[in-house]
Design a protein around this motif. Structure first.
Motif, PDB file in Angstrom:
ATOM      1  N   PHE A  95      31.882 -21.066  23.362  1.00 25.75           N
ATOM      2  CA  PHE A  95      33.306 -21.246  23.051  1.00 25.75           C
ATOM      3  C   PHE A  95      33.681 -22.670  23.453  1.00 25.75           C
ATOM      4  O   PHE A  95      33.362 -23.118  24.555  1.00 25.75           O
ATOM      5  N   ARG A 145      36.304 -24.280  24.404  1.00 24.33           N
ATOM      6  CA  ARG A 145      37.108 -24.546  25.596  1.00 24.33           C
ATOM      7  C   ARG A 145      36.267 -24.437  26.866  1.00 24.33           C
ATOM      8  O   ARG A 145      36.460 -25.179  27.829  1.00 24.33           O
ATOM      9  N   ALA A 146      35.324 -23.503  26.882  1.00 20.02           N
ATOM     10  CA  ALA A 146      34.499 -23.307  28.082  1.00 20.02           C
ATOM     11  C   ALA A 146      33.269 -24.199  28.063  1.00 20.02           C
ATOM     12  O   ALA A 146      32.691 -24.481  29.120  1.00 20.02           O
ATOM     13  N   GLY A 180      30.026 -22.641  30.165  1.00 16.27           N
ATOM     14  CA  GLY A 180      30.715 -21.356  30.212  1.00 16.27           C
ATOM     15  C   GLY A 180      30.170 -20.359  29.198  1.00 16.27           C
ATOM     16  O   GLY A 180      30.874 -19.436  28.804  1.00 16.27           O
ATOM     17  N   ALA A 181      28.927 -20.590  28.781  1.00 16.94           N
ATOM     18  CA  ALA A 181      28.329 -19.674  27.797  1.00 16.94           C
ATOM     19  C   ALA A 181      27.308 -18.769  28.469  1.00 16.94           C
ATOM     20  O   ALA A 181      26.647 -19.176  29.422  1.00 16.94           O
ATOM     21  N   PRO A 182      27.184 -17.548  27.978  1.00 17.47           N
ATOM     22  CA  PRO A 182      26.150 -16.670  28.535  1.00 17.47           C
ATOM     23  C   PRO A 182      24.767 -17.146  28.112  1.00 17.47           C
ATOM     24  O   PRO A 182      24.636 -17.967  27.198  1.00 17.47           O
TER      25      PRO A 182
END
Lengths: 374, 492
Positions: free
Chosen positions: B70, B72-73, B77-79
């Motif tokens: 994503f 913004r992350a 911030g990703a899995p």
């Protein structure tokens, strides 16, 4: 059939632990299929309750002794204890919610909100299984002539009462954030749920400290799960991830309803039998709100503002993986009151009125429960 | 399959989100480090929902994984990625699914590993709810039947609870107790019915809320101003989403703030212009329309945001007649009007002017919902395949529109992508953004795609979303002028 009560209480335990675990799973790992261990535990609990009750219904109807048949009720030509029927209904509601929930996910997205119509149906099914466990045990308690057996069943009832309280607490999760605990809405919402449950249990369970015992089981179960599940490593499998999670995240420290429960027991010991149900409710309702306010308000201050609460014991930083850093920072402050809202004291009065109405309902239901024999 | 050589950054090739109307699948032909890949992402209609991903790569690949990022992350911030599965019998084809959880600019990172090392292709996708699954009649009947059984069962339990359950074992469930139980059941029935009605109302309310949150293209408000030396088209884009779809500024794609396409309505679909308005204020654009005859036109505008999200806006406008001489406002503006489109069939060729012709060399029969290459060859008057000059950084551009305008997309040989969003994600990963996500440098230069083929043999990877009659506009620059071939095709 004494085994059936224990079996259904075990099933209720499976369901409630499963629900707690599932919420924790969503908070920590996120990715969801029907086959997660938490879902399987919930479904297993539902099936144990439903199938064992179904067996009891068939056995009672076709092979039951006179004594067993006399301790049952007739539904659609079949005979079983009232609690068994409630469990069968709860299991059916849970099974019905499965295709509904699956369609809901496909139509509207995966669990955008916890409280959705299919989840409400599932929650009603789960609630029915816990109520069924209560009714099965209650009927046996109410029939028991042996004092020791009655006491043993009352303790089992108090444990089931703990699951009963868990139901309410878990369904109110979205309205019970720490930063809401200095707002009037939190106390109004709790006034809907807990006085009803505590007043019911205080009358139904034949223990001197009935409500306190159930609240103690509730607190112990919630704390035990909170501390135990945190021990397991976990990483999110969905994004975006804003919190670096390495272990399972669990629900916040449970509400201190043991304090108003203790006060309600005191009221019942002092006034039950001397006052009518409504008059009793007029005492129980205000006592609940004021005692809960006196306990939860300062405890919320500690949870939200004190660095001493930011550890695994008090679990004040149980941030879900999708919580942005900015929002996480917000949780260290209480939500500001709505400037257009009525004064807090007015809302406390509203909460007292709500609690009184719900206590009245609970006391009446509790009285009915003391009369259940089958 | 079209293959590009040379990644933009070491072992990483980026592509961009797809701007479209009615054509949500994202196709990408390119490189994941040293490995050629074709990626197809089929975004879910609901968010959070599962995107279906297909990757075809070369035989050297030993492992392919996908990861949702994503914007913004960012990648932090990703899995972790999930391994894709081999399609049985297809040595180079992999499939997988991943969850798109949030509204906004998202992407799929495709990582390929093998003896040549590993590389990642970034395929951004817009992540919005665009549809709603209706309740099938069978499921509706099933739920209704189960609901009736539950309702009747609950009433029976209420009756038993109010009556027979209170009878001491051995006693008789007598008539007065039965009457009392019946009275309580009769009272409970309307209350339970009210509760069911409340649940139904709640469901409808949730449905209405969901529909409000479904994505629709931002509104485009066009207006014309004409005088002797101007025929100015002003465009205002307005975000109409109940959530904010446009959360960052517009960024240049191929060096242009907007790619605007005007296509004649009805019998004048052969009138086509590709213009590049200037952004005069936030989401306000203006351009001159120098050549087109007066008439009614469909207007499609492609914009890319700094967060890597590409959007298509659409409207219609009546173009007044020219009253004088109007100069184009951008030197890369291009326009054409051919007598009539060329129906795509085997070896169909369209004369596009200056002695050049564009010939359709793909399959004559096209099927909807099937990934394919739209193959064209640009030849000179002697029949030779000619090399091309880059036009806006690309060997060629194509626009595909269904005749009812329910489908519109602007694509390139690299797929259904814009090029600005690739760098948006890349810069996000490198940290070249402000804390609020704003990019720190311009990301949309008109630079050519590195390693891009400029051969006159063109492949456009695409998948028609539904059957119908489509117009295909192909733009190339074999010499000094941009030439446009117009084809029409029936898709089964």
């Amino acid at each position: 059939m004494a085994w059936h009560a224990y079996t259904v209480v075990f099933a209720a335990a499976c369901v409630m632990v499963g629900v707690y675990w599932d919420i924790s799973w969503h908070m920590s790992i996120g990715r969801d299929t029907f086959w997660t261990p938490a879902h399987l535990l919930i479904q297993a609990g539902g099936l144990i309750a439903g199938l064992s009750s179904g067996y009891v219904a068939l056995h009672t109807t076709f092979r039951g002794s006179t004594a067993v048949r006399d301790a049952s009720v007739n539904v659609w030509g079949f005979r079983a204890p009232l609690g068994a029927w409630t469990c069968i209904w709860g299991c059916a509601a849970m099974l019905t919610s499965a295709p509904f929930d699956n369609w809901w996910h496909n139509a509207y997205g995966l669990d955008v909100k916890i409280i959705s119509p299919p989840h409400a149906l599932l929650a009603i099914g789960i609630f029915s299984i816990v109520v069924g466990a209560l009714l099965l045990t209650l009927a046996q308690q109410n029939r028991a002539e042996d004092e020791r057996r009655r006491s043993r069943l009352a303790v089992l009832l108090a444990l089931t009462g703990g699951f009963f309280l868990m139901n309410f607490a878990l369904f109110l999760t979205e309205y019970s954030e720490r930063d809401m605990m200095h707002g009037a809405f939190y106390y109004e919402v709790t006034a809907i749920a807990f006085p009803l449950a505590l007043a019911t249990l205080s009358r139904a369970i034949k223990l001197r400290w009935a409500a306190t015992s159930a609240a103690a089981f509730f607190t112990a179960i919630m704390l035990g799960l909170m501390w135990f599940i945190q021990l397991f490593p976990a990483t999110p499998k969905l994004g975006p991830i804003y919190q670096p999670i390495t272990h399972m995240v669990t629900l916040a420290f449970p509400p201190l309803i043991i304090v108003p429960a203790f006060c309600i027991d005191l009221v019942m010991q002092r006034f039950a039998g001397k006052l009518g149900t409504f008059a009793l409710a007029c005492i129980v309702g205000p006592v609940f709100v004021l005692a809960f306010l006196a306990a939860q308000w300062p405890f919320a201050t500690f949870l939200v503002e004190s660095p001493l609460a930011r550890n695994a014991f008090f679990n004040a930083e149980n941030w879900v993986f999708w919580m942005t850093p900015a929002y996480a920072e917000h949780t260290r402050h209480f939500a500001p009151p709505d400037p257009n809202a009525w004064p807090f004291a007015v809302h406390v009065l509203i909460a007292i009125v709500i609690a009184t109405v719900m206590s009245n309902l609970g006391l009446r239901r509790g009285r009915w429960m003391t009369q259940v024999r089958r | 399959m079209k293959r590009w050589l040379g990644p933009v950054f070491a072992l990483v090739v980026m592509v961009a989100t797809s701007a479209h109307i009615g054509s949500p699948d994202v196709l990408f032909d390119g490189m994941a480090g040293p490995y050629a890949v074709r990626v197809i992402v089929r975004p879910p209609e609901v968010v959070p929902g599962l995107a279906e991903v297909t990757v075809r790569t070369d035989s050297m690949a030993t492992r392919v994984s996908i990861r949702p990022v994503f914007w913004r992350a960012g990648v932090r911030g990703a899995p972790a990625g999930d391994d894709m599965k081999h399609v049985p019998g297809q040595a180079t084809l992999y499939t997988g699914q991943l969850w798109l959880m949030s509204y906004g600019s998202s992407s799929v990172y495709v990582t390929v590993e093998g003896p040549r090392g590993s590389g990642t292709a970034i395929v951004p996708v817009g992540s919005f709810a665009t549809g709603r699954l209706p309740l099938s009649p069978a499921l509706g009947v099933l739920l209704a039947v189960l609901g009736i059984v539950l309702f009747a069962g609950l009433l029976s339990i209420v009756r038993a609870g109010a009556g027979e359950s209170l009878v001491v074992p051995g006693d008789v469930f007598d008539a007065p107790r039965r009457r009392r139980a019946n009275r309580i059941t009769a009272t409970a029935a309307p209350l339970l019915a009210l509760a069911v009605l409340g649940g139904w109302t709640w469901w409808k309310s949730e449905d209405a809320t969901y529909r409000r949150r479904m994505y629709g293209s931002p509104e485009l408000r066009p207006s014309m101003t004409t005088d002797a030396t101007h025929r100015r088209l002003d465009l205002v884009v307005r975000d109409t989403a109940s959530f904010r779809a446009i959360t960052s500024a517009v960024t240049p794609d191929h060096g242009k703030m907007m790619h605007l396409f005007l296509i004649g309505v009805g019998d004048t679909v052969q009138r086509f212009a590709h213009l590049h308005p200037l952004e005069t204020d936030s989401l306000h654009f203006t351009t001159e329309v120098p050549w087109l005859p007066a008439g009614r036109y469909r207007v499609f505008g492609d914009i890319t945001l700094e967060n890597g999200l590409s959007l298509t806006v659409a409207s219609t406008i009546g173009l007044p007649a020219l009253t004088g001489t109007v100069a184009p406002s951008d030197s890369d503006d291009a326009w054409t009007e051919v007598p009539h489109p060329t129906l795509i069939r085997a070896a169909a060729a369209a004369s596009v002017g200056d002695g050049y012709a564009i010939r359709w060399s793909g399959a004559p029969t096209l099927a909807a919902k099937t990934p394919m290459d739209l193959r064209f060859t640009v030849r000179d008057a002697a029949g030779r395949v000619v090399p091309l000059h880059p036009y806006l950084g690309m060997a060629a551009h194509a626009v595909i529109m269904r005749d009812d305008a329910s489908v519109f997309i602007h694509l390139h040989p690299m797929g259904t992508v814009a090029t600005a969003a690739q760098r948006a994600f890349s810069l996000r990963d490198k940290g070249d953004t402000t804390p609020r996500g704003r990019l720190l440098d311009s990301i949309g230069g008109p630079g050519d795609m590195p390693g891009m083929s400029l051969s006159g043999d063109l492949d456009f990877p695409y998948e028609f979303p539904k059957a119908g009659h489509y117009l295909v506009y192909v733009q190339v620059k074999p010499a000094t002028r941009v030439l446009t071939g117009i084809f029409d095709v029936n898709v089964q």
